[in-house]
Design an enzyme around this catalytic site. Structure first.
Site, short mmCIF file in Angstrom:
data_model
loop_
_atom_site.label_atom_id
_atom_site.label_comp_id
_atom_site.label_asym_id
_atom_site.label_seq_id
_atom_site.Cartn_x
_atom_site.Cartn_y
_atom_site.Cartn_z
N TYR A 86 28.41 -1.66 59.08
CA TYR A 86 29.50 -2.46 58.53
C TYR A 86 30.13 -1.66 57.40
CZ TYR A 86 27.40 -6.58 60.83
OH TYR A 86 26.91 -7.47 61.74
N PRO B 102 33.46 -13.00 65.70
CA PRO B 102 32.36 -12.13 66.14
C PRO B 102 31.63 -11.42 65.00
CG PRO B 102 34.48 -11.13 66.66
CD PRO B 102 34.77 -12.46 66.04
N TYR C 136 21.24 -14.22 59.81
CA TYR C 136 21.88 -13.20 60.67
C TYR C 136 21.32 -13.27 62.09
CZ TYR C 136 23.69 -8.49 61.73
OH TYR C 136 24.36 -7.41 62.25
N HIS D 214 16.43 -4.28 68.17
CA HIS D 214 17.30 -3.76 67.12
C HIS D 214 17.09 -4.58 65.86
CE1 HIS D 214 20.71 -2.28 64.99
NE2 HIS D 214 20.97 -1.43 65.96
N LYS E 97 27.34 -14.44 66.94
CA LYS E 97 26.68 -15.72 67.19
C LYS E 97 27.12 -16.40 68.48
CE LYS E 97 24.50 -16.37 63.18
NZ LYS E 97 23.22 -15.72 63.23
#
Ligand code: APR
Length: 387
Positions: free
Chosen positions: A197, A289, A384, A68, A293
């Site tokens: 997002y 979250p 990220y 992904h 991580k």
């Protein structure tokens, strides 16, 4: 060696230790079925996959995990995508539900001859500054138990016995981000081929694929409201509104099979070593979250600790153990910094006062520079996916 907790941290640690011929027992409060089925995170960083591969623990995720590498932001200024797998260090995530990873790790641990006691709750760790620390436990039959070892690894999460047993002098850095999410697991295929997002005046909404039949959603939620305060229909309507479904396409609805309320909090304990007791994973620090991580840090710390323990116990070299806390704290704080930046990117105050307006305009500018600046996008991608 006694390991408290059979999450990703405890089971990665246990696997590597047993593989190196170190005697170890894992004490786990829950039963085996619960450990194998507890749905949590699901995005594994490339470095996490490399660690698992190096230790022969990646067979399942190689077969069933999905690469992904895209995320999509939806805001008042439209939407944009970042193909983060082609930016920064050019690394993708592997989507693999955490319960599948934990289940693989457990199977492997038992195949390697590792010992695990389910239904056994650690109550306290005593004498951490001595030569033989003791773990006081409540065994599966309800009787008290006592486990002694050379070292104890606290991989038992934020409410575990390790955190309760720290000597005075342990410092907890803590931040409540003042934001609450309703975490949802829907029996529905993903609605977009990217992490979604959505930044909206009514609050944040998030979309994260898990499998072809299951999707995780997050909805910013009123602090203190119970997880079942909203009907499924109201949740889907709100998700669609915030994700601007009318403009960008409807969501594929399904039954919610899990709901949980998450107050976005971060903390880090310092140091991560107290004599013979080591903190790993959520026990070492909690991370919100927003950037997925937590499980990645847990695997990294467990691998660092396993190497250090092996060097100490098999070759008498204590240097890795001495360096464990400082080494992991460097990674933890970098992850915290990025995660904190993400929280600022995704949430804003709702008021119309000057300060709220100022904050929201900054957030908009931050999104604009992420949308338009290649160097900002490289920075984002590197942090990220990186741990
Ligand atoms: N005694 C024994 N076991 C315990 C005790 C105790 N007193 N308290 C908790 N446990 C067990 C839990 O039942 C759980 O199986 O410890 C384990 C801790 O596992 P996780 O919570 O998954 O923590 P960790 O291994 O550190 O992984 C952290 O995974 O899902 C993410 O949010 C999580 O991102 C974080 C990462």
């Amino acid at each position: 060696m006694v390991v408290l907790g059979a999450g990703p941290a405890g089971l990665v640690l246990g696997n590597i230790l047993v593989d190196r011929g170190i005697d170890c027992v894992v004490l786990e409060r829950a039963g085996a079925a619960r450990v194998r089925t507890r749905a949590r995170a699901g995005f594994l960083a490339a470095n996490t996959v490399r660690i698992l591969e190096r230790h022969g623990l990646a067979e399942g995720l190689r077969r069933r995990g999905q690469p992904h590498s895209t995320c999509e932001f939806r805001t008042e200024d439209g939407r944009f995508r970042l193909d983060y797998g082609a930016l920064g260090q050019r690394e993708p995530h592997t989507v693999y539900p955490q319960q599948d990873l934990v289940s693989d790790l457990l199977t492997r641990f038992q195949e390697r001859g590792g010992q695990i006691r389910f239904g056994t709750e650690a109550v306290a760790v005593r004498d951490v500054d001595g030569e033989r620390p003791e773990v006081v436990a409540r065994e599966a039959d309800g009787r008290p138990g006592l486990w002694r070892a050379r070292y104890v690894a606290g991989c038992d999460g934020r409410h575990g016995a390790a955190r309760r047993s720290l000597p005075p002098g342990a410092v907890r850095h803590h931040r409540d981000h003042g934001v609450t999410w309703l975490g949802l697991l829907a029996e529905a295929p993903p609605s977009l081929d990217a992490v979604g997002y959505a930044v909206h005046e009514r609050g944040f909404a998030g979309h994260m694929a898990r499998t072809s039949e299951v999707t995780r959603y997050y909805l910013q939620y009123e602090r203190g409201a119970p997880a079942d305060a909203w009907s499924a229909e109201r949740i889907w309507d709100e998700l669609e509104l915030r994700m601007r479904a009318r403009e960008f396409g409807p969501l594929r609805r399904g039954r919610f099979v899990q709901r949980s309320v998450v107050d976005l909090e971060s903390d880090v304990l310092e140091p991560l070593r107290h004599g013979t007791l080591f903190l790993v994973g959520d026990a070492a620090g909690l991370i919100s979250p927003s950037a997925a991580k937590g499980a990645n840090l847990a695997v990294l710390e467990a691998a660092v600790l396993a190497d250090a323990l092996a060097a100490d116990l098999t070759a008498g070299d204590p240097r890795g153990l001495d360096a464990y806390s400082a080494r992991c704290l460097t990674h933890i704080w970098r992850a915290q910094e990025f995660s904190h930046w993400m929280i600022g990117l995704l949430h804003g105050p709702t008021g119309a006062d000057g300060e709220s307006l100022f904050h929201n305009s900054l957030r908009r500018a931050r999104l604009a520079s992420l949308r338009t600046s290649r160097s900002q996008q490289d920075w984002f991608a590197e942090h990220y996916v990186g741990v």
